[in-house]
Design a protein around this motif. Sequence first.
Motif, PDB file in Angstrom:
ATOM      1  N   SER A 347       0.476  -1.129  -0.063  1.00 11.45           N
ATOM      2  CA  SER A 347      -0.022  -0.132  -0.150  1.00 11.45           C
ATOM      3  C   SER A 347       0.870   1.406  -0.571  1.00 11.45           C
ATOM      4  O   SER A 347       0.190   2.763  -0.079  1.00 11.45           O
ATOM      5  N   GLY A 350       2.626   3.287  -4.323  1.00 12.12           N
ATOM      6  CA  GLY A 350       2.004   3.739  -5.432  1.00 12.12           C
ATOM      7  C   GLY A 350       2.797   5.044  -5.913  1.00 12.12           C
ATOM      8  O   GLY A 350       2.776   5.074  -6.958  1.00 12.12           O
ATOM      9  N   SER A 351       3.365   5.520  -5.170  1.00 11.51           N
ATOM     10  CA  SER A 351       4.278   6.118  -5.598  1.00 11.51           C
ATOM     11  C   SER A 351       5.534   5.787  -6.472  1.00 11.51           C
ATOM     12  O   SER A 351       6.811   6.598  -7.070  1.00 11.51           O
ATOM     13  N   GLY A 353       5.048   3.544  -8.434  1.00 12.37           N
ATOM     14  CA  GLY A 353       4.460   3.184  -9.704  1.00 12.37           C
ATOM     15  C   GLY A 353       3.572   1.517  -9.758  1.00 12.37           C
ATOM     16  O   GLY A 353       3.145   0.952 -10.339  1.00 12.37           O
ATOM     17  N   GLU A 355       0.385  -0.096  -8.690  1.00 10.84           N
ATOM     18  CA  GLU A 355      -1.132  -0.140  -8.379  1.00 10.84           C
ATOM     19  C   GLU A 355      -1.710  -1.827  -7.976  1.00 10.84           C
ATOM     20  O   GLU A 355      -1.697  -2.622  -9.314  1.00 10.84           O
ATOM     21  N   ASP A 357      -4.936  -3.466  -8.455  1.00  3.88           N
ATOM     22  CA  ASP A 357      -6.138  -3.510  -8.672  1.00  3.88           C
ATOM     23  C   ASP A 357      -7.159  -4.560  -7.704  1.00  3.88           C
ATOM     24  O   ASP A 357      -7.374  -5.353  -7.702  1.00  3.88           O
ATOM     25  N   SER A 371      -1.800  -6.748 -10.148  1.00  2.88           N
ATOM     26  CA  SER A 371      -2.407  -5.246  -9.945  1.00  2.88           C
ATOM     27  C   SER A 371      -3.198  -4.689 -11.457  1.00  2.88           C
ATOM     28  O   SER A 371      -3.442  -5.233 -12.026  1.00  2.88           O
ATOM     29  N   THR A 372      -3.109  -3.607 -11.512  1.00  3.05           N
ATOM     30  CA  THR A 372      -3.725  -2.648 -12.407  1.00  3.05           C
ATOM     31  C   THR A 372      -2.878  -2.981 -14.056  1.00  3.05           C
ATOM     32  O   THR A 372      -1.832  -3.054 -14.589  1.00  3.05           O
ATOM     33  N   SER A 375      -0.019  -0.150 -13.826  1.00  2.00           N
ATOM     34  CA  SER A 375       0.735  -0.368 -12.541  1.00  2.00           C
ATOM     35  C   SER A 375       1.852  -0.750 -13.393  1.00  2.00           C
ATOM     36  O   SER A 375       2.147  -1.496 -14.520  1.00  2.00           O
ATOM     37  N   LYS A 376       2.888   0.007 -13.226  1.00  2.00           N
ATOM     38  CA  LYS A 376       4.505   0.183 -13.773  1.00  2.00           C
ATOM     39  C   LYS A 376       5.238  -1.284 -13.066  1.00  2.00           C
ATOM     40  O   LYS A 376       6.083  -1.616 -13.910  1.00  2.00           O
TER      41      LYS A 376
END
Length: 402
Positions: A347, A350-351, A353, A355, A357, A371-372, A375-376
């Motif tokens: 959590s 996020g900074s 990269g 993300e 889902d 991940s979305t 997401s990196k």
Amino acid sequence: MTRVLIINSGSSSLKLQILDTAVEEELAWALVERIGEPSGILTVRRTDLTGMPAEERTEKPTIEDHTAALARVLELADELEVHPTDLGVEAIGHRVVHGGPDFHEPVLVTPEVEADIEELELLAPLHNPANLRGIRVARDLLPGLPHVAVFDTGFFHTLPAAAHTYAIDRETAKRWDLRRYGFHGTSHEFVSHRTAAVLGRPHGELNQIVLHLGNGASASAIEAGRAVDTSMGLTPLEGLVMGTRPGDLDPGLIIHLIRDRGMSPEDVSTLLNRQSGLEGLSGARDFRELLTRVDEDDDAGLAYDVVIHRLRRYIGGYWAVLGTVDAITFTAGVGENVARLRADALSTLGSWGVEIDADANENGSGERVISTPGSKVAVLVVPTDEELAIGRACDDVLGLGG
């Protein structure tokens, strides 16, 4: 067909699986959980691939030790007509936790190998004794079959010197082979390859962080297909918080307990191997029990917070070691089944990269990306299959695949 019985003895569990390794299909399976606790769980399953209807038997007996567990499993397997002799098993593969400085690859078990495994019990007191009992009981109950030992430490044998070297007197370290060995290597290797397959990318091109989270827990950093760091060390005590083990702690604490507080070395060994981790913090060594109390009980809540904090430290540290991360993968009982832990552990990233889902994380089963699309870093859940990896190793060692 090539049929292999896999025996995987954990610190408080026993898994057995009969595989047709030629087609990588399961014929029969058994699991014993909570060995040594007042109420165990024992399940034996026959699959329909045996030519008979699928059937499962479950009991909740008190299982005193791994010897009793294996004996009862074989009794139920006989009742279900999936005893290894009924299915034409050709070999038995065993998970052995500690291979020490000499065992880097799977080996045929001989009396000399047994003796060497026994000597290594000092380094893995919760595991190697159980592994060795599994070998000896299986040999007695299933005579005439070859046994293959597959070592958890093998995947991490090639850690770079900077990662496996402890900063202690070099002559002492050399004399006693004191170094980071790492554990759960069979799982980390298998899962890292499956992660690459799910992503459709070559294993040798990926930088990965793999989190094997169960009653025992470990993390690994894998650079271009090669392990470059791992959380467990000389023994399986180091690293992440576990069911009964503390993971990282100040070694001065051990000196203090022995020198200043009157505890014996054996007392400290019991404390660190059996009375620490989730058990020591909350009284619940099983993560499922912890989750039922985590929001109402302060001790359980703190234990959960410590687990998450330690996970974040390792993920961040391995990210720095690798430089770039292509994938973070969760595996093993807790890693595969606890969506809340996965979300909380990542959590703060996020900074960076990462993300998640939320729907993919909360729902679904089997191998999947959680991940979305934006997401990196890919985040995955990949069930481990140490039994299949051990079965493949038996084929390689004994030439069963023809």
